[in-house]
Design a protein around this motif. Sequence first.
Motif, PDB file in Angstrom:
ATOM      1  N   PRO A   6       0.826  -1.212   0.000  1.00  0.00           N
ATOM      2  CA  PRO A   6       0.000   0.000   0.000  1.00  0.00           C
ATOM      3  C   PRO A   6       0.857   1.258   0.000  1.00  0.00           C
ATOM      4  CG  PRO A   6       0.142  -0.897   2.206  1.00  0.00           C
ATOM      5  CD  PRO A   6       0.843  -1.876   1.289  1.00  0.00           C
ATOM      6  N   PRO A   7       0.297   2.365  -0.490  1.00  0.00           N
ATOM      7  CA  PRO A   7       1.007   3.631  -0.348  1.00  0.00           C
ATOM      8  C   PRO A   7       1.302   3.860   1.137  1.00  0.00           C
ATOM      9  CG  PRO A   7      -0.875   3.899  -1.796  1.00  0.00           C
ATOM     10  CD  PRO A   7      -0.979   2.520  -1.185  1.00  0.00           C
ATOM     11  N   ALA A   8       2.330   4.575   1.405  1.00  0.00           N
ATOM     12  CA  ALA A   8       2.850   4.700   2.772  1.00  0.00           C
ATOM     13  C   ALA A   8       2.168   5.813   3.557  1.00  0.00           C
ATOM     14  CB  ALA A   8       4.354   4.909   2.705  1.00  0.00           C
ATOM     15  N   TYR A   9       0.858   5.768   3.675  1.00  0.00           N
ATOM     16  CA  TYR A   9       0.151   6.807   4.411  1.00  0.00           C
ATOM     17  C   TYR A   9       0.593   6.850   5.874  1.00  0.00           C
ATOM     18  CZ  TYR A   9      -2.912   7.036   0.358  1.00  0.00           C
ATOM     19  OH  TYR A   9      -3.398   7.175  -0.913  1.00  0.00           O
ATOM     20  N   PHE A  10       0.590   5.709   6.518  1.00  0.00           N
ATOM     21  CA  PHE A  10       0.992   5.665   7.922  1.00  0.00           C
ATOM     22  C   PHE A  10       2.459   6.051   8.080  1.00  0.00           C
ATOM     23  CE2 PHE A  10      -2.804   3.040   8.195  1.00  0.00           C
ATOM     24  CZ  PHE A  10      -3.366   3.459   9.395  1.00  0.00           C
ATOM     25  N   GLU A  11       3.311   5.524   7.219  1.00  0.00           N
ATOM     26  CA  GLU A  11       4.739   5.819   7.317  1.00  0.00           C
ATOM     27  C   GLU A  11       5.017   7.309   7.195  1.00  0.00           C
ATOM     28  OE1 GLU A  11       3.432   3.364   5.560  1.00  0.00           O
ATOM     29  OE2 GLU A  11       4.587   1.528   5.881  1.00  0.00           O
ATOM     30  N   ARG A  12       4.373   7.953   6.237  1.00  0.00           N
ATOM     31  CA  ARG A  12       4.588   9.395   6.060  1.00  0.00           C
ATOM     32  C   ARG A  12       4.140  10.178   7.287  1.00  0.00           C
ATOM     33  NH1 ARG A  12       2.926   8.820   0.190  1.00  0.00           N
ATOM     34  NH2 ARG A  12       0.834   9.105   0.997  1.00  0.00           N
ATOM     35  N   ILE A  51      -3.902  10.925  16.479  1.00  0.00           N
ATOM     36  CA  ILE A  51      -4.635   9.913  17.238  1.00  0.00           C
ATOM     37  C   ILE A  51      -6.136  10.037  16.975  1.00  0.00           C
ATOM     38  CG2 ILE A  51      -5.313   9.256  19.590  1.00  0.00           C
ATOM     39  CD1 ILE A  51      -2.373   9.775  20.407  1.00  0.00           C
ATOM     40  N   GLU A  52      -6.628  11.255  16.934  1.00  0.00           N
ATOM     41  CA  GLU A  52      -8.058  11.481  16.669  1.00  0.00           C
ATOM     42  C   GLU A  52      -8.455  10.925  15.299  1.00  0.00           C
ATOM     43  OE1 GLU A  52     -12.013  12.787  17.192  1.00  0.00           O
ATOM     44  OE2 GLU A  52     -10.397  12.491  18.634  1.00  0.00           O
ATOM     45  N   ILE A  53      -7.646  11.164  14.300  1.00  0.00           N
ATOM     46  CA  ILE A  53      -7.935  10.644  12.956  1.00  0.00           C
ATOM     47  C   ILE A  53      -7.960   9.117  12.977  1.00  0.00           C
ATOM     48  CG2 ILE A  53      -6.935  10.361  10.641  1.00  0.00           C
ATOM     49  CD1 ILE A  53      -6.081  13.367  10.878  1.00  0.00           C
ATOM     50  N   GLU A  54      -6.955   8.524  13.593  1.00  0.00           N
ATOM     51  CA  GLU A  54      -6.926   7.059  13.639  1.00  0.00           C
ATOM     52  C   GLU A  54      -8.120   6.506  14.410  1.00  0.00           C
ATOM     53  OE1 GLU A  54      -3.144   5.586  14.980  1.00  0.00           O
ATOM     54  OE2 GLU A  54      -2.136   6.245  13.154  1.00  0.00           O
ATOM     55  N   ASN A  55      -8.408   7.105  15.576  1.00  0.00           N
ATOM     56  CA  ASN A  55      -9.490   6.586  16.414  1.00  0.00           C
ATOM     57  C   ASN A  55     -10.863   6.731  15.763  1.00  0.00           C
ATOM     58  OD1 ASN A  55      -7.585   6.002  18.363  1.00  0.00           O
ATOM     59  ND2 ASN A  55      -8.273   7.552  19.816  1.00  0.00           N
ATOM     60  N   GLN A 143      -7.818   5.060   3.831  1.00  0.00           N
ATOM     61  CA  GLN A 143      -6.590   5.674   4.346  1.00  0.00           C
ATOM     62  C   GLN A 143      -6.345   7.026   3.691  1.00  0.00           C
ATOM     63  OE1 GLN A 143      -3.083   3.102   4.685  1.00  0.00           O
ATOM     64  NE2 GLN A 143      -4.434   1.342   4.331  1.00  0.00           N
ATOM     65  N   ARG A 144      -6.496   7.074   2.382  1.00  0.00           N
ATOM     66  CA  ARG A 144      -6.281   8.331   1.650  1.00  0.00           C
ATOM     67  C   ARG A 144      -7.238   9.401   2.161  1.00  0.00           C
ATOM     68  NH1 ARG A 144      -5.454   6.290  -2.609  1.00  0.00           N
ATOM     69  NH2 ARG A 144      -7.333   5.756  -3.493  1.00  0.00           N
ATOM     70  N   ALA A 145      -8.512   9.067   2.316  1.00  0.00           N
ATOM     71  CA  ALA A 145      -9.506  10.024   2.781  1.00  0.00           C
ATOM     72  C   ALA A 145      -9.229  10.477   4.217  1.00  0.00           C
ATOM     73  CB  ALA A 145     -10.908   9.406   2.687  1.00  0.00           C
ATOM     74  N   GLU A 148      -6.249  12.902   4.147  1.00  0.00           N
ATOM     75  CA  GLU A 148      -6.355  14.023   3.214  1.00  0.00           C
ATOM     76  C   GLU A 148      -6.316  15.352   3.964  1.00  0.00           C
ATOM     77  OE1 GLU A 148      -9.010  14.970  -0.715  1.00  0.00           O
ATOM     78  OE2 GLU A 148      -9.999  14.048   0.989  1.00  0.00           O
ATOM     79  N   GLY A 149      -5.464  16.246   3.500  1.00  0.00           N
ATOM     80  CA  GLY A 149      -5.349  17.561   4.104  1.00  0.00           C
ATOM     81  C   GLY A 149      -4.397  17.621   5.287  1.00  0.00           C
ATOM     82  N   VAL A 150      -3.892  16.476   5.719  1.00  0.00           N
ATOM     83  CA  VAL A 150      -2.931  16.444   6.817  1.00  0.00           C
ATOM     84  C   VAL A 150      -1.546  16.429   6.199  1.00  0.00           C
ATOM     85  CG1 VAL A 150      -2.105  15.149   8.826  1.00  0.00           C
ATOM     86  CG2 VAL A 150      -4.551  15.171   8.282  1.00  0.00           C
TER      87      VAL A 150
END
Length: 152
Positions: A6-12, A51-55, A143-145, A148-150
């Motif tokens: 997958p694209p590295a959203y978490f890694e970035r 954390i808020e985004i993930e939760n 994940q992309r959504a 997005e914007g972060v």
Amino acid sequence: MPTSNPPAYFERQHERLDALLHAHLLDIVGADFGAALERLRRWRQELAQHIEIENTRLLPHVPEGARWAPRVYLLEHERIALLADEHLQRVQAAARQPLQGETERRRAVLALLDGAHALRHVLEHHHEREHMALAHELPLDLQRAAWEGVPG
């Protein structure tokens, strides 16, 4: 649909947060406690947003049979926030207290670095867990959504 690359959203996102924390630690090493406090406050705000985004945007979508249940990530988020707040209190105290001499300055630096160790350790293991499981188990469009914007 999960994918093996997958694209590295978490890694970035984690790299960005780690860079902010690293800059804060360099301020501590230089005994610039005012700058260290300001950087830590910024990092803490961005960590709270992360954390808020993930939760709210990601963990509710963890599929059945995932390697780790959402509760594992939620508990780790709570632990990370607690350790971050404790570190913030120590840095605030150091920034308020004038230091008398080189030995006292060095002791303060060492105490803050030692105090950050548990936080850094928990963050490292948490990020690893997300990279090897969550990033592969959640749909890429989700994940992309979510991110997005972060910046990242």
